[in-house]
Design a protein around this motif. Structure first.
Motif, PDB file in Angstrom:
ATOM      1  N   MET A   1      35.072  50.563  32.518  1.00 16.74           N
ATOM      2  CA  MET A   1      35.740  49.819  33.559  1.00 16.74           C
ATOM      3  C   MET A   1      35.113  48.436  33.669  1.00 16.74           C
ATOM      4  O   MET A   1      33.897  48.311  33.697  1.00 16.74           O
ATOM      5  CB  MET A   1      35.627  50.570  34.883  1.00 16.74           C
ATOM      6  N   THR A   2      35.943  47.400  33.758  1.00 20.18           N
ATOM      7  CA  THR A   2      35.426  46.040  33.862  1.00 20.18           C
ATOM      8  C   THR A   2      35.118  45.735  35.311  1.00 20.18           C
ATOM      9  O   THR A   2      35.985  45.871  36.184  1.00 20.18           O
ATOM     10  CB  THR A   2      36.460  45.027  33.348  1.00 20.18           C
ATOM     11  N   ALA A   3      33.901  45.306  35.588  1.00 21.21           N
ATOM     12  CA  ALA A   3      33.518  45.009  36.970  1.00 21.21           C
ATOM     13  C   ALA A   3      33.944  43.602  37.341  1.00 21.21           C
ATOM     14  O   ALA A   3      34.029  42.718  36.500  1.00 21.21           O
ATOM     15  CB  ALA A   3      31.999  45.145  37.122  1.00 21.21           C
ATOM     16  N   PRO A   4      34.224  43.355  38.646  1.00 22.28           N
ATOM     17  CA  PRO A   4      34.514  42.003  39.087  1.00 22.28           C
ATOM     18  C   PRO A   4      33.308  41.103  38.872  1.00 22.28           C
ATOM     19  O   PRO A   4      32.174  41.588  38.737  1.00 22.28           O
ATOM     20  CB  PRO A   4      34.794  42.186  40.594  1.00 22.28           C
ATOM     21  N   PRO A   5      33.506  39.791  38.818  1.00 18.88           N
ATOM     22  CA  PRO A   5      32.382  38.882  38.674  1.00 18.88           C
ATOM     23  C   PRO A   5      31.369  39.106  39.797  1.00 18.88           C
ATOM     24  O   PRO A   5      31.729  39.577  40.878  1.00 18.88           O
ATOM     25  CB  PRO A   5      33.048  37.498  38.796  1.00 18.88           C
ATOM     26  N   ALA A   6      30.102  38.763  39.519  1.00 16.30           N
ATOM     27  CA  ALA A   6      29.045  39.027  40.490  1.00 16.30           C
ATOM     28  C   ALA A   6      29.355  38.415  41.846  1.00 16.30           C
ATOM     29  O   ALA A   6      29.204  39.048  42.869  1.00 16.30           O
ATOM     30  CB  ALA A   6      27.718  38.487  39.956  1.00 16.30           C
ATOM     31  N   THR A  31      40.159  40.393  43.752  1.00 22.00           N
ATOM     32  CA  THR A  31      39.245  41.253  42.988  1.00 22.00           C
ATOM     33  C   THR A  31      38.532  42.273  43.861  1.00 22.00           C
ATOM     34  O   THR A  31      37.855  43.157  43.348  1.00 22.00           O
ATOM     35  CB  THR A  31      38.168  40.421  42.257  1.00 22.00           C
ATOM     36  N   GLY A  32      38.699  42.158  45.177  1.00 15.07           N
ATOM     37  CA  GLY A  32      38.078  43.111  46.074  1.00 15.07           C
ATOM     38  C   GLY A  32      36.706  42.722  46.569  1.00 15.07           C
ATOM     39  O   GLY A  32      36.086  43.484  47.321  1.00 15.07           O
ATOM     40  N   GLU A  33      36.199  41.554  46.163  1.00 11.35           N
ATOM     41  CA  GLU A  33      34.912  41.116  46.720  1.00 11.35           C
ATOM     42  C   GLU A  33      35.023  40.972  48.232  1.00 11.35           C
ATOM     43  O   GLU A  33      34.104  41.326  48.977  1.00 11.35           O
ATOM     44  CB  GLU A  33      34.473  39.793  46.091  1.00 11.35           C
ATOM     45  N   LEU A  34      36.160  40.460  48.691  1.00 11.47           N
ATOM     46  CA  LEU A  34      36.504  40.489  50.108  1.00 11.47           C
ATOM     47  C   LEU A  34      37.545  41.591  50.279  1.00 11.47           C
ATOM     48  O   LEU A  34      38.709  41.418  49.919  1.00 11.47           O
ATOM     49  CB  LEU A  34      37.056  39.136  50.570  1.00 11.47           C
ATOM     50  N   GLY A 175      42.802  49.699  42.941  1.00  7.58           N
ATOM     51  CA  GLY A 175      41.483  49.469  42.372  1.00  7.58           C
ATOM     52  C   GLY A 175      41.517  48.879  40.971  1.00  7.58           C
ATOM     53  O   GLY A 175      42.579  48.769  40.346  1.00  7.58           O
ATOM     54  N   VAL A 176      40.348  48.510  40.494  1.00 10.79           N
ATOM     55  CA  VAL A 176      40.220  47.779  39.236  1.00 10.79           C
ATOM     56  C   VAL A 176      40.710  48.604  38.045  1.00 10.79           C
ATOM     57  O   VAL A 176      41.459  48.110  37.201  1.00 10.79           O
ATOM     58  CB  VAL A 176      38.750  47.359  39.006  1.00 10.79           C
TER      59      VAL A 176
END
Length: 221
Positions: A1-6, A31-34, A175-176
């Motif tokens: 699974m590819t994670a969102p950028p840091a 991307t779900g960071e927020l 989800g991602v």
């Protein structure tokens, strides 16, 4: 699974701050960071982005118009939460808009240039398949926007772009992992093939099936 950028909410350069803030916030949301429901506190965000609260407010007004954030009690802004019914509604409207675009393109007398551009868009999806989440989302959306743009109908394109924020959120609804597995280039090839052969009914049907399948996959219904 590819994670969102840091983190997509680091400091910004001083040029064109509003647009940079828009891009950073838009990507952080999609991307779900927020995460959905997150309250957006001006002081915290302006510090993270290193911009004035006035510039931040301008960006947030635009995000409200795009449907990415909404006002709650006492006007507090928060990241919009989509339910399954919202996702289905968004894809139903997309099916109508992009189905119309596909029909219009398939009825053009000279479709070679249009087909080439759509095939190029699918190739960009192929090329980005090993890239990060943001790159793959953009490649996928570029294909769908191109369908509308290539019709030469500005009202159709404007209608699609007015939904772009909601489209981005719906893509990430499940989800991602599900979002990425839904972005395979071969799922788009049937649309282009129908346009290429001038099969207007088939092109419309291909888009409608694509949207229905995607909505069902993302919502699990």
């Amino acid at each position: 699974m590819t994670a969102p950028p840091a983190s997509l909410l680091g400091g910004l350069a001083r040029s064109n701050l509003r647009e940079q803030a828009l891009t950073a916030l838009r990507r952080a949301i999609t991307t779900g960071e927020l995460a959905p429901g997150t309250h957006l506190v001006e002081t915290e965000l302006s510090d993270k982005l290193q911009i004035s609260r006035g510039t931040l407010r301008e960006a947030m007004r635009q995000l409200q118009q795009e449907g990415l954030i909404s006002a709650g009690a006492r006007g507090r802004l928060a990241v919009r939460h989509l339910g399954a019914s919202d996702v289905r509604d968004i894809f139903q409207v997309r099916a109508a808009l992009e189905g119309l675009a596909a029909r219009m393109l398939s009825e053009q007398d000279n479709r070679d240039a249009v087909v080439q551009k759509l095939e190029d868009a699918i190739q960009r999806m192929e090329d980005s398949s090993g890239g990060d989440l943001d790159e793959r989302i953009e490649a996928d959306l570029d294909f769908h926007q191109a369908l509308c743009f290539l019709t030469g109908n500005p009202t159709l394109l404007h209608s699609w772009k007015s939904l772009e924020g909601s489209i981005r959120m719906s893509v990430m609804y499940a989800g991602v992992e599900r979002a990425l597995s839904n972005m395979s280039p071969h799922r788009h090839a049937g649309i282009v093939e129908a346009i290429k052969t001038g099969d207007s009914a088939g092109a419309t049907r291909a888009v409608e099936e694509h949207m229905l399948d995607t909505a069902q996959f993302l919502t699990g219904s």
